[in-house]
Design an enzyme around this catalytic site. Structure first.
Site, PDB file in Angstrom:
ATOM      1  N   GLU A  91       0.822  -1.204   0.000  1.00  0.00           N
ATOM      2  CA  GLU A  91       0.000   0.000   0.000  1.00  0.00           C
ATOM      3  C   GLU A  91       0.865   1.267   0.000  1.00  0.00           C
ATOM      4  OE1 GLU A  91      -3.876  -1.948   2.096  1.00  0.00           O
ATOM      5  OE2 GLU A  91      -2.683  -0.611   3.309  1.00  0.00           O
ATOM      6  N   CYS A 104       3.513   8.358   1.485  1.00  0.00           N
ATOM      7  CA  CYS A 104       3.986   7.343   2.426  1.00  0.00           C
ATOM      8  C   CYS A 104       4.237   6.073   1.612  1.00  0.00           C
ATOM      9  CB  CYS A 104       2.915   7.143   3.494  1.00  0.00           C
ATOM     10  SG  CYS A 104       3.360   5.922   4.713  1.00  0.00           S
ATOM     11  N   CYS A 111       6.521  -7.526   6.974  1.00  0.00           N
ATOM     12  CA  CYS A 111       7.671  -7.056   7.749  1.00  0.00           C
ATOM     13  C   CYS A 111       8.091  -8.130   8.737  1.00  0.00           C
ATOM     14  CB  CYS A 111       7.325  -5.774   8.502  1.00  0.00           C
ATOM     15  SG  CYS A 111       8.724  -5.096   9.431  1.00  0.00           S
ATOM     16  N   CYS A 115       6.381  -5.992  15.248  1.00  0.00           N
ATOM     17  CA  CYS A 115       5.932  -5.168  16.382  1.00  0.00           C
ATOM     18  C   CYS A 115       4.481  -5.528  16.711  1.00  0.00           C
ATOM     19  CB  CYS A 115       6.029  -3.687  16.038  1.00  0.00           C
ATOM     20  SG  CYS A 115       7.714  -3.195  15.613  1.00  0.00           S
ATOM     21  N   CYS A 118       1.437  -3.418  15.288  1.00  0.00           N
ATOM     22  CA  CYS A 118       1.450  -3.060  13.866  1.00  0.00           C
ATOM     23  C   CYS A 118       0.811  -4.156  13.022  1.00  0.00           C
ATOM     24  CB  CYS A 118       2.894  -2.819  13.418  1.00  0.00           C
ATOM     25  SG  CYS A 118       3.061  -2.572  11.643  1.00  0.00           S
ATOM     26  N   GLY A 165       6.703  -2.343   5.957  1.00  0.00           N
ATOM     27  CA  GLY A 165       8.071  -2.841   5.943  1.00  0.00           C
ATOM     28  C   GLY A 165       9.066  -1.997   6.704  1.00  0.00           C
ATOM     29  N   SER A 197      11.977   6.044   8.205  1.00  0.00           N
ATOM     30  CA  SER A 197      11.532   5.674   9.553  1.00  0.00           C
ATOM     31  C   SER A 197      12.014   4.256   9.833  1.00  0.00           C
ATOM     32  CB  SER A 197      10.003   5.730   9.604  1.00  0.00           C
ATOM     33  OG  SER A 197       9.542   5.297  10.859  1.00  0.00           O
ATOM     34  N   LEU A 220      10.341   4.593  18.614  1.00  0.00           N
ATOM     35  CA  LEU A 220      10.807   4.296  19.982  1.00  0.00           C
ATOM     36  C   LEU A 220       9.799   3.401  20.709  1.00  0.00           C
ATOM     37  CD1 LEU A 220      13.115   4.969  21.988  1.00  0.00           C
ATOM     38  CD2 LEU A 220      11.726   6.924  22.756  1.00  0.00           C
ATOM     39  N   CYS A 347      -1.399   5.131  10.076  1.00  0.00           N
ATOM     40  CA  CYS A 347      -0.197   4.384  10.484  1.00  0.00           C
ATOM     41  C   CYS A 347      -0.560   3.023  11.037  1.00  0.00           C
ATOM     42  CB  CYS A 347       0.511   5.098  11.627  1.00  0.00           C
ATOM     43  SG  CYS A 347       1.224   6.617  11.187  1.00  0.00           S
TER      44      CYS A 347
HETATM   45  N1  SAH Z   1       9.176  -0.083   9.882  1.00  0.00           N
HETATM   46  C1  SAH Z   1       9.363   1.313  10.039  1.00  0.00           C
HETATM   47  C2  SAH Z   1       8.494   2.136   9.117  1.00  0.00           C
HETATM   48  C3  SAH Z   1       7.080   1.694   8.916  1.00  0.00           C
HETATM   49  S1  SAH Z   1       5.997   1.833  10.286  1.00  0.00           S
HETATM   50  C4  SAH Z   1       9.166   1.712  11.489  1.00  0.00           C
HETATM   51  O1  SAH Z   1       8.706   0.901  12.271  1.00  0.00           O
HETATM   52  O2  SAH Z   1       9.528   2.836  11.816  1.00  0.00           O
HETATM   53  C5  SAH Z   1       5.680   3.576  10.350  1.00  0.00           C
HETATM   54  C6  SAH Z   1       5.243   4.090  11.717  1.00  0.00           C
HETATM   55  O3  SAH Z   1       3.914   3.650  12.053  1.00  0.00           O
HETATM   56  C7  SAH Z   1       6.134   3.595  12.840  1.00  0.00           C
HETATM   57  O4  SAH Z   1       6.460   4.608  13.749  1.00  0.00           O
HETATM   58  C8  SAH Z   1       5.252   2.585  13.487  1.00  0.00           C
HETATM   59  O5  SAH Z   1       5.663   2.320  14.776  1.00  0.00           O
HETATM   60  C9  SAH Z   1       3.904   3.206  13.388  1.00  0.00           C
HETATM   61  N2  SAH Z   1       2.802   2.265  13.615  1.00  0.00           N
HETATM   62  C10 SAH Z   1       2.788   0.952  13.330  1.00  0.00           C
HETATM   63  N3  SAH Z   1       1.605   0.411  13.674  1.00  0.00           N
HETATM   64  C11 SAH Z   1       0.854   1.396  14.209  1.00  0.00           C
HETATM   65  C12 SAH Z   1      -0.478   1.473  14.720  1.00  0.00           C
HETATM   66  N4  SAH Z   1      -1.269   0.408  14.734  1.00  0.00           N
HETATM   67  N5  SAH Z   1      -0.927   2.650  15.169  1.00  0.00           N
HETATM   68  C13 SAH Z   1      -0.131   3.749  15.096  1.00  0.00           C
HETATM   69  N6  SAH Z   1       1.118   3.748  14.614  1.00  0.00           N
HETATM   70  C14 SAH Z   1       1.621   2.590  14.174  1.00  0.00           C
HETATM   71 FE1  SF4 Z   2       7.698  -3.543  10.791  1.00  0.00          FE
HETATM   72 FE2  SF4 Z   2       7.601  -0.912  11.367  1.00  0.00          FE
HETATM   73 FE3  SF4 Z   2       5.414  -2.470  11.595  1.00  0.00          FE
HETATM   74 FE4  SF4 Z   2       7.411  -2.752  13.331  1.00  0.00          FE
HETATM   75  S1  SF4 Z   2       6.128  -0.917  13.054  1.00  0.00           S
HETATM   76  S2  SF4 Z   2       6.311  -4.407  12.296  1.00  0.00           S
HETATM   77  S3  SF4 Z   2       9.180  -2.397  12.019  1.00  0.00           S
HETATM   78  S4  SF4 Z   2       6.493  -1.991   9.724  1.00  0.00           S
END
Ligand code: SAH
Ligand code: SF4
Length: 386
Positions: A91, A104, A111, A115, A118, A165, A197, A220, A347
């Site tokens: 996407e 974006c 990925c 996390c 996510c 990713g 990021s 973080l 996000c």
């Molecule tokens: N993998 C990289 C970039 C993609 S994620 C990273 O983790 O930085 C982009 C941003 O979206 C990151 O800060 C991530 O922590 C945040 N994010 C992921 N899942 C989310 C969610 N469910 N709600 C809000 N932010 C989220």
């Molecule tokens: Fe991957 Fe970023 Fe999602 Fe963590 S927040 S699973 S590093 S895309």
């Protein structure tokens, strides 16, 4: 096999032209046709000799990703779903604001970091995108919107590698993509307006500083190792102390004099005032520790829920108090506005909607394909430069 020219940054394209027996400078013309003018065929490139056009036609293509669907949010955000083959989709989200247009971009299908908050992480890792697949997202959106709105000037002024990713786990495809975005003969995005990021791939942060020092955002999400190990599993490999050192070194080459830290607010998990205080202590350790304060901006992201996570977003009052503690200590802190949540473009909601990765037909049939309709013209951004 035909070579997809979207795969090359200018340096690689010059080498390629040489390998075809052409002068290197021809590559600049070709590169401009592809990225600045969105040319899809070599016929269009009227200032190139006919013999060169024929040579290119028999050896190369300009092949972007195939669009599976497009959704327009009521706030002007647009999300595209692209087919990357093998049952995977990625996407890309366009976010118009009054003074900028932000894209974006995704770097991987799925990925591997996993996390817990996510949606992409829950989906698991499928594969790295190629440079052509990364740059194709920008190529397609820039030229599609220019055509839709009959505009000659740039629509996309900012790019954030914040789609699906972990960009620093796809380093070899990322760097030529960033170079093409930055190039004056490509998209001319300023280093300050191009953000990578990362969840904290420490060794690659250092390499990014050498190869393409763009703006850095670090996810973080937790101020101590015990909690971060749970939320961002990569922390077990690269703990906060190492991440801090990498951020400090990056500042020497960064286009801005601070690092942005993203912090997803999760109800009852990482959102107490004690956690806010811990962030402060991590950014500004006490004098006896002999560590310098780390110049930082904190971006609080209200968690965008999805069912499989079992997590909830912190209440607005909690987010406000958390932000206030950091602000009172003099840390620039913002709370991110959620955009495009009516189309799951916010996000962490990007999952490519891959229901069964082994069966393309199942996934395709379950995609909701939205007809291509233009967005509200008044929401169009001004293509500003820095
Ligand atoms: N993998 C990289 C970039 C993609 S994620 C990273 O983790 O930085 C982009 C941003 O979206 C990151 O800060 C991530 O922590 C945040 N994010 C992921 N899942 C989310 C969610 N469910 N709600 C809000 N932010 C989220
Ligand atoms: Fe991957 Fe970023 Fe999602 Fe963590 S927040 S699973 S590093 S895309």
């Amino acid at each position: 096999m035909l070579v997809n020219l979207l795969e090359f940054d200018l340096e690689h394209l010059s080498e390629y032209c040489e390998s075809l027996g052409e002068k290197r400078f021809r590559a600049t013309q070709l590169f401009r046709w592809i990225h600045q003018r969105g040319a899809k065929s070599f016929d269009q490139m009227t200032d190139l000799a006919k013999s060169l056009r024929l040579l290119l036609e028999s050896n190369c293509t300009i092949t972007p990703l195939k669009v599976l669907s497009r959704q327009n949010s009521k706030d002007g955000t647009i999300k595209w779903l692209f087919d990357v083959g093998g049952g995977d989709a990625i996407e890309t989200v366009f976010i118009p604001e009054y003074d900028r247009g932000t894209l974006c971009v995704s770097s991987q299908a799925g990925c591997a970091v996993g996390c817990v908050f996510c949606s992409t992480g829950h989906q698991g890792f499928s594969r790295n995108l190629t440079t052509a697949e990364i740059i194709s997202q920008l190529w397609f959106v820039e030229h599609t919107l220019r055509e839709e709105f009959a505009r000659q000037d740039r629509i996309i002024s900012n790019v954030v590698m914040m789609g699906m990713g972990e960009p620093l786990q796809n380093y070899s495809a990322l760097i030529p993509s960033l170079k093409t975005m930055l190039s004056d003969h490509g998209y001319g995005i300023s280093r300050r307006r191009l953000t990578v990021s990362t969840s904290g791939v420490v060794p690659m942060i250092e390499r990014l500083g050498q190869d393409a020092p763009v703006a850095l955002a670090v996810s973080l999400h937790a101020p101590n190792d015990a909690l971060r190990d749970r939320l961002v599993p990569l922390n077990k490999k690269y703990p906060l102390s190492e991440l801090r050192i990498a951020c400090e070194s990056y500042l020497a080459v960064a286009p801005r004099d601070f690092i942005t830290f993203e912090y997803c607010m999760l109800d009852g998990v990482n959102d107490t005032l004690l956690h806010a205080q811990e962030i402060l202590d991590w950014l500004r350790p006490p004098p006896f520790s002999q560590l310098r304060a780390l110049p930082a901006k904190v971006n609080l992201i209200p968690f965008n829920p999805f069912p499989a996570s079992g997590l909830k977003c912190s209440p607005p009052e909690t987010v406000k108090e958390f932000a206030q503690l950091l602000l009172n200590a003099g840390i620039v802190t913002t709370v991110r506005k959620t955009r495009g949540d009516d189309i799951d473009a916010a996000c962490g909601q990007l999952a490519g909607e891959v229901l069964d990765r082994t069966d393309v037909s199942t996934r395709m049939s379950k995609q909701k394909v939205i007809p291509l309709t233009p967005v509200n013209l008044s929401r169009l951004p001004v293509g500003t430069t820095d």
